[in-house]
Design an enzyme around this catalytic site. Structure first.
Site, PDB file in Angstrom:
ATOM      1  N   THR A 151      31.584  56.129  43.430  1.00  0.00           N
ATOM      2  CA  THR A 151      30.777  55.749  42.278  1.00  0.00           C
ATOM      3  C   THR A 151      30.646  56.935  41.322  1.00  0.00           C
ATOM      4  O   THR A 151      30.891  58.089  41.692  1.00  0.00           O
ATOM      5  CB  THR A 151      29.370  55.320  42.720  1.00  0.00           C
TER       6      THR A 151
ATOM      7  N   GLY B 286      30.735  39.944  17.760  1.00  0.00           N
ATOM      8  CA  GLY B 286      29.557  39.100  17.624  1.00  0.00           C
ATOM      9  C   GLY B 286      29.590  37.924  18.586  1.00  0.00           C
ATOM     10  O   GLY B 286      29.935  38.063  19.761  1.00  0.00           O
ATOM     11  N   GLY B 287      29.264  36.743  18.088  1.00  0.00           N
ATOM     12  CA  GLY B 287      29.239  35.553  18.934  1.00  0.00           C
ATOM     13  C   GLY B 287      30.584  35.271  19.575  1.00  0.00           C
ATOM     14  O   GLY B 287      30.656  34.829  20.731  1.00  0.00           O
TER      15      GLY B 287
ATOM     16  N   GLY C  15      30.012  53.455  52.576  1.00  0.00           N
ATOM     17  CA  GLY C  15      30.724  53.442  51.309  1.00  0.00           C
ATOM     18  C   GLY C  15      30.854  54.849  50.766  1.00  0.00           C
ATOM     19  O   GLY C  15      31.853  55.543  50.964  1.00  0.00           O
TER      20      GLY C  15
ATOM     21  N   ILE D 104      38.368  45.842  50.478  1.00  0.00           N
ATOM     22  CA  ILE D 104      39.757  46.288  50.496  1.00  0.00           C
ATOM     23  C   ILE D 104      40.558  45.549  49.417  1.00  0.00           C
ATOM     24  O   ILE D 104      40.741  44.331  49.486  1.00  0.00           O
ATOM     25  CB  ILE D 104      40.391  46.067  51.875  1.00  0.00           C
ATOM     26  N   THR D 105      41.014  46.295  48.423  1.00  0.00           N
ATOM     27  CA  THR D 105      41.893  45.725  47.403  1.00  0.00           C
ATOM     28  C   THR D 105      43.208  45.322  48.046  1.00  0.00           C
ATOM     29  O   THR D 105      43.793  46.098  48.815  1.00  0.00           O
ATOM     30  CB  THR D 105      42.152  46.748  46.284  1.00  0.00           C
TER      31      THR D 105
ATOM     32  N   GLU E  49      36.394  53.825  44.312  1.00  0.00           N
ATOM     33  CA  GLU E  49      36.924  55.160  44.639  1.00  0.00           C
ATOM     34  C   GLU E  49      35.918  56.273  44.341  1.00  0.00           C
ATOM     35  O   GLU E  49      36.257  57.304  43.764  1.00  0.00           O
ATOM     36  CB  GLU E  49      38.265  55.387  43.944  1.00  0.00           C
TER      37      GLU E  49
END
Length: 384
Positions: free
Chosen positions: A368, A342-343, A133, A159-160, A366
């Protein structure tokens, strides 16, 4: 919320207006539904190509837009603001076209680029492997010489558009097994090539509309003219493409952060507690101010790198900075947006929980953010 931009030509302003219209009317309204159901919006890329938005930084003679990279990235940002999977998909598609445009022969450009840039075909970028990687030069997928081309065997990971693309820009080893980056070549692989297959799509935290899958090469025969650039020079092509691609990721991150900020600001104006909008409380106002400042600073950083690129000056260090800062900003701003709501921010009734899940991957793809720090540190050491 429309961001004020410094665009120096009427054509660039029209492109941004067209992109915003597409985003607000067609992309943003369907993003949540399609992400929920994992629907890949392939037809969107055809629409973008037909609108002239897919090949903006490439030459018009091949179907591109002749636009500065600065303009292209702002279009990518707007697309990511409405739907990250589309913005990222455009960036990856451009990454797959870049080697052909910059290192291909005239014949390869004429044969391949028009369909790529006009959206008739969709590309993918095959560099990563399960054991290589961050250390991309350790890849093991091999392209052996045959009498009239290459025989490829191996597997690629993460692979995108894997399994859905029409062509793959592949990096494979043509040199000795221990040749490192010096023995890697770049090859163009049509999706219908016998022996090419895909693994099942990955089950991801976010961006389920963007398919990610491993690609399998089992005795894939390629002709000699599948080679892009010179043999064994592919690693340099890959790194050059990634410098530009990191700016695409930075633009996507800013678009996502802008969407999170817009949602938080809108909610803070509508939500009332103790008799007034919560945005009137100083503590929340400070949070929103910090979010807005981080988004604006990240945008200016990626634009400054793009201007260096457009001027033909070295931009790799600035691109790494932009990718690092913008993706960290996206994660931080999306997290803060959940807190502002919030919630409700933790529910799927509002998009910020999706933004938070999506932001994480931008710190990984691409290169890290730890790798970006290594790149920046290396540049600093070289100047010392």
């Amino acid at each position: 919320m429309a961001v004020e931009r410094e665009l120096h030509t009427p054509e660039a302003r029209q492109l941004l207006e067209l992109t915003r219209e597409l985003v607000d009317k067609e992309l943003a309204p369907r993003a949540a539904h399609d992400e929920e159901h994992g629907a890949f919006p392939r037809e969107v890329f055809t629409t973008l190509g037909g609108a002239g938005l897919l090949g903006l930084p490439y030459p018009s003679e091949y179907g591109g837009g002749d636009q500065p990279y600065e303009v292209y990235l702002q279009v990518v940002e707007e697309l990511a603001r409405g739907w990250l999977a589309v913005g990222l998909g455009v960036s990856v598609h451009s990454l797959s076209a870049y080697p052909v445009a910059e290192f291909g022969t005239d014949e390869q450009r004429a044969a391949l680029l028009p369909d790529m840039l006009e959206g008739h075909t969709l590309g993918a970028y095959c560099l990563s492997e399960s054991t290589s990687g961050s250390d991309a030069a350790a890849l093991t997928t091999r392209a052996e010489h045959t009498g009239d081309g290459y025989l490829v065997n191996g597997a690629k990971a993460w692979i995108t558009h894997g399994g859905r693309a029409d062509h793959y820009t592949l990096f494979a080893r043509t040199g000795a097994p221990d040749s490192g980056g010096k023995g890697i070549s770049c090859l163009h692989v049509p999706a219908d090539t016998p022996g090419l297959g895909s693994a099942p799509p990955e089950r991801k935290m976010g961006m389920s509309s963007s398919p990610t899958a491993g690609m399998l090469f089992d005795d894939v025969h390629l002709p000699a003219d599948a080679l892009i650039g010179e043999e064994d020079s592919g690693f340099g092509i890959a790194l050059s493409a990634l410098d530009s691609g990191r700016l695409g990721i930075a633009a996507c991150a800013v678009g996502l952060a802008q969407a999170a900020l817009d949602t938080a600001v809108s909610y803070s104006r509508e939500r009332r507690q103790f008799g007034r909008p919560i945005g009137d409380f100083q503590g929340l106002g400070f949070t929103l101010a910090d979010m807005a400042t981080q988004v604006a600073a990240s945008r200016e950083l990626y634009l400054s790198a793009a201007r260096l690129r457009d001027a033909g000056r070295p931009f790799g260090e600035r691109a790494a900075m932009a990718k690092l800062m913008a993706t960290d900003t996206a994660m931080r701003v999306a997290t803060d947006a959940v807190q502002v709501l919030g919630g409700y921010g933790y529910t799927r009734d509002f998009p910020v929980e999706r933004y938070m899940r999506e932001a994480k991957v931008l710190q990984i793809v691409e290169g890290t953010n730890q790798v970006q720090r290594m790149v920046i540190g290396r540049h600093l050491a070289e100047r010392a």
